[in-house]
Design an enzyme around this catalytic site. Structure first.
Site, PDB file in Angstrom:
ATOM      1  N   TRP A 132      56.233  12.139  47.170  1.00 41.01           N
ATOM      2  CA  TRP A 132      54.820  11.875  46.836  1.00 41.01           C
ATOM      3  C   TRP A 132      53.946  11.409  47.997  1.00 41.01           C
ATOM      4  O   TRP A 132      52.792  11.856  48.102  1.00 41.01           O
ATOM      5  CB  TRP A 132      54.717  10.914  45.643  1.00 41.01           C
ATOM      6  CG  TRP A 132      54.846  11.655  44.334  1.00 41.01           C
ATOM      7  CD1 TRP A 132      55.825  11.513  43.395  1.00 41.01           C
ATOM      8  CD2 TRP A 132      53.955  12.669  43.833  1.00 41.01           C
ATOM      9  NE1 TRP A 132      55.610  12.375  42.349  1.00 41.01           N
ATOM     10  CE2 TRP A 132      54.463  13.089  42.586  1.00 41.01           C
ATOM     11  CE3 TRP A 132      52.796  13.271  44.309  1.00 41.01           C
ATOM     12  CZ2 TRP A 132      53.845  14.076  41.816  1.00 41.01           C
ATOM     13  CZ3 TRP A 132      52.177  14.260  43.547  1.00 41.01           C
ATOM     14  CH2 TRP A 132      52.701  14.640  42.313  1.00 41.01           C
ATOM     15  N   ASP A 172      57.305  18.636  39.687  1.00 39.91           N
ATOM     16  CA  ASP A 172      58.606  18.521  39.004  1.00 39.91           C
ATOM     17  C   ASP A 172      59.094  19.791  38.286  1.00 39.91           C
ATOM     18  O   ASP A 172      58.301  20.467  37.615  1.00 39.91           O
ATOM     19  CB  ASP A 172      58.542  17.463  37.889  1.00 39.91           C
ATOM     20  CG  ASP A 172      57.865  16.194  38.304  1.00 39.91           C
ATOM     21  OD1 ASP A 172      57.634  15.999  39.497  1.00 39.91           O
ATOM     22  OD2 ASP A 172      57.556  15.403  37.407  1.00 39.91           O
ATOM     23  N   ASP A 207      57.565  11.908  30.457  1.00 42.45           N
ATOM     24  CA  ASP A 207      58.689  12.699  30.953  1.00 42.45           C
ATOM     25  C   ASP A 207      59.878  12.710  29.986  1.00 42.45           C
ATOM     26  O   ASP A 207      61.011  12.365  30.353  1.00 42.45           O
ATOM     27  CB  ASP A 207      59.146  12.206  32.347  1.00 42.45           C
ATOM     28  CG  ASP A 207      57.998  12.100  33.340  1.00 42.45           C
ATOM     29  OD1 ASP A 207      56.961  12.741  33.101  1.00 42.45           O
ATOM     30  OD2 ASP A 207      58.135  11.372  34.336  1.00 42.45           O
TER      31      ASP A 207
END
Ligand code: FRU
Length: 487
Positions: free
Chosen positions: A292, A22, A151
């Site tokens: 992913w 990310d 996050d």
């Protein structure tokens, strides 16, 4: 597969070595765009997370800097945010502007958090991100008993004079507020029964205000990552359009409405830049260009994964309501090496509409008109094909990707074949950005974004070819070649 040097992107940010996922802490300060990112320098698969760091003046040429945050006794450094503390509201910077970063501390086990090892930490930098000090009272938010609590995205909310944090709380987004950047109060949560969910937690929220194009009014956009069942199989990014009052997000659309930010397979964990000067006014964002289910199995060895090209978002009124639109950052045009265009080419079934050879990177803009019952087959590079078809008054896009390596997981998850319905048009414009291992496509002036990796098995020269396989098509074509940037 080819030697990995043929897959190293020319225009896209990738780590010199090691693993990347990310984007984190995107912030603009003193003429520099900062890009922090989930980084594992020890291997080219996911591992103990650090924050890698790079800076750029134009969002395209990046300078690698030393690692910004590294794991410590509390845990690893998962995704998060950075922002300018304007006027030193936190009191950490002796009256000057400084940088704050919030990240998720992800431990095997935190002593007080028992089975819930994710909590939110803070760090600060007084020298434009070159050195970071972790706050000695970390974590600033302890885990409230959630398996997935991560996050954080933080911004200053001027009308109420407080900071806001949005953070993953399982299948929802928690919204917190703070007056001093250190003590946080829970405000509300959003997400239950809203939009798309799978069996896993939402990830990587972002929340920002954006003006409706051509109007004075604005809306708030909440972005979240869906881990395994997005529009296409695997990870993808959805967004909500609504209102925000500093404590609560209200969805303007029906809770069942699902808005996908991108309709490809490799556009995840989208984050937008904080503190872009008002004189610029753009909402700039970048995404992790991977997915992913196969991210750890891509066919490179010494480094793995890249970022998307930075996008500019605009909010526009369409016949379906308000929708985010994408544009590749305008800075790209300064990198063109050679440009060419041809107007009104026409081809009928069995003939080629155009072809062009390219190496390294190519931008291709097409304005296509298709007769009813026509099909245009576009092959930007070996391994990926787009079929644009008109039938029963509808325009359909099919995206087929092949890929075979020695890795079974890659072979199982990487190939795809999916469709996107583009309504009742017979005209379509495409903006394609091809790099050594990716195909990014914007359709209808950015109304749709489709981002896919592709690993061609022949190199280094590719042919981008458009063939009419049924009916008749006409196109204006414009292409721009890029080559290695001067450093
Ligand atoms: C999303 C994500 C985040 C987490 C990070 C760990 O891709 O799973 O939720 O913070 O990656 O690297």
């Amino acid at each position: 597969m080819l030697a990995e040097k043929y897959y190293r992107p020319l225009l896209h940010f990738s780590p010199a070595f090691g693993w990347l996922n990310d984007p984190n802490g995107l912030v603009y300060k003193n003429g520099e765009y900062h890009l922090f990112y989930q980084y594992y320098p020890g291997d080219s698969v996911w591992g103990p997370m650090h924050w890698g760091h790079a800076v750029s003046h134009d969002l395209l040429n990046w300078t690698h800097l030393p690692i910004a945050l590294a794991p410590d006794a509390l845990g690893m450094c998962f995704s998060g945010t950075a922002l300018v503390d304007k006027g030193d509201k936190s009191g950490l910077f002796g009256g000057k502007d400084g940088l704050l970063a919030y990240y998720t501390i992800a431990a095997e086990k935190l002593p007080d958090d028992a089975d819930f090892p994710q909590s939110q930490g803070m760090a600060y930098s007084a020298d434009n991100g070159r050195h970071w000090t972790k706050y000695n009272g970390n974590p600033v938010i302890r885990n409230p008993g959630l398996q997935d609590f991560r996050d954080p995205k933080v911004f200053w909310y001027e009308p109420a004079g407080h900071w806001v944090m949005v953070v993953t709380q399982g299948q929802q987004i928690g919204i917190y507020r703070s007056n001093d950047a250190i003590n946080w109060q829970f405000s509300s949560s959003f997400g239950e029964g809203q939009g798309a969910h799978d069996e896993r937690a939402w990830e990587c929220p972002d929340l920002f205000e954006i003006k409706i194009e051509g109007q004075e009014e604005s809306r708030w956009i909440l972005i979240v990552g869906v881990q395994r069942q997005a529009y296409t199989p695997g990870s993808g990014t959805q967004y909500f359009i609504g209102q925000f009052d500093g404590e609560r997000f209200l969805n303007d659309n029906d809770p069942a409405t699902v808005l996908w930010l991108d309709h490809g397979r490799d556009f995840y964990a989208t984050q937008s830049w904080a503190d872009i000067p008002e004189s610029d006014g753009r909402r700039l964002a970048i995404s992790w260009m991977s997915c992913w289910p196969y991210a750890n199995h891509l066919p490179t060895q010494s480094w793995r994964s890249a970022m998307s090209i930075p996008h500019e978002f605009t909010l526009r009124l369409t016949s379906d309501g308000l929708r985010l639109h994408h544009a590749f950052v305008r800075e790209l045009s300064a990198k063109y090496q050679h440009s060419q265009s041809e107007e009104a080419k026409t081809a009928i079934a069995g003939s080629e509409l155009f072809q062009c050879k390219w190496q390294d990177a190519l931008r291709l803009k097409l304005a296509i008109t298709l007769e009813e019952n026509s099909c245009l087959q576009l092959t930007p590079m070996p391994g990926i094909q787009l079929f644009i078809t008109t039938s029963a008054g509808q325009l359909d896009l099919q995206c087929v990707r092949h890929g075979k390596s020695e890795d079974e997981t890659y072979n199982q998850h990487f190939p795809h074949d999916y469709h996107l319905s583009l309504g009742s048009n017979r005209r379509i414009n495409l903006d394609l950005l091809l790099d050594r291992s990716s195909v990014e496509l914007l359709i209808d002036n950015g109304r749709y974004s489709i981002t896919n990796l592709a690993f061609p098995e022949t190199a280094p020269m590719h042919i981008c070819r458009a063939l009419v396989t049924a009916g008749k098509a006409n196109a204006d074509v414009e292409w721009h070649q890029f080559s290695q940037f001067p450093v």
